[in-house]
Design a protein around this motif. Structure first.
Motif, short mmCIF file in Angstrom:
data_model
loop_
_atom_site.label_atom_id
_atom_site.label_comp_id
_atom_site.label_asym_id
_atom_site.label_seq_id
_atom_site.Cartn_x
_atom_site.Cartn_y
_atom_site.Cartn_z
N LYS A 56 5.92 -0.13 6.04
CA LYS A 56 6.49 1.22 6.10
C LYS A 56 7.42 1.37 7.31
CE LYS A 56 2.89 3.77 3.65
NZ LYS A 56 1.86 4.81 3.77
N PHE B 292 2.42 3.34 -3.86
CA PHE B 292 3.40 3.62 -2.82
C PHE B 292 4.66 2.86 -3.19
CE2 PHE B 292 5.73 2.17 0.89
CZ PHE B 292 6.02 3.38 1.48
N CYS B 293 5.78 3.56 -3.26
CA CYS B 293 7.04 2.93 -3.64
C CYS B 293 8.07 3.15 -2.54
CB CYS B 293 7.57 3.53 -4.94
SG CYS B 293 6.43 3.36 -6.33
N CYS C 72 6.64 -1.23 -6.13
CA CYS C 72 5.57 -0.30 -5.78
C CYS C 72 4.28 -1.11 -5.64
CB CYS C 72 5.38 0.73 -6.88
SG CYS C 72 6.82 1.77 -7.16
N ARG D 260 -0.15 -0.85 -4.62
CA ARG D 260 -1.32 0.04 -4.57
C ARG D 260 -2.38 -0.58 -3.69
NH1 ARG D 260 -2.85 2.07 -10.48
NH2 ARG D 260 -3.70 3.77 -9.27
#
Length: 63
Positions: A55, A10-11, A17, A19
Motif C-alpha cells: 500500500k 483490496f484492489c 486485487c 484478499r
C-alpha cells in the motif's frame, strides 16, 4: 484444510486485487481475488507488514 474467512478484496490502481483471510486458529492467508484456492500463508504479522509495504508503494512489482 481449515475454513478460511476472506475479507473484501483490496484492489490497487491498475493492479491485481488480493484478499486477506484468517481461519479459526488465527492463521493468516493471502490470495489473488478469484483464486482463493491458491493462497500463501504466514504469520498475520508478516502478511500485515507485506500489505502495508504494498500500500505504501514499496512493493508494487509483487502484484
Amino acid at each position: 484444510m481449515a475454513e478460511v474467512v476472506w475479507e473484501e478484496p483490496f484492489c490497487g490502481e491498475g493492479n491485481n486485487c488480493f484478499r486477506l483471510g484468517t481461519d479459526a486458529e488465527g492463521h493468516a492467508f493471502i490470495a489473488v481475488s478469484g483464486q482463493e484456492d491458491r493462497y500463501l500463508t504466514d504469520s498475520r504479522e508478516a502478511l500485515q507488514q507485506m500489505i502495508l509495504d504494498i500500500k505504501a508503494g514499496k512493493a508494487d512489482h509483487l502484484l
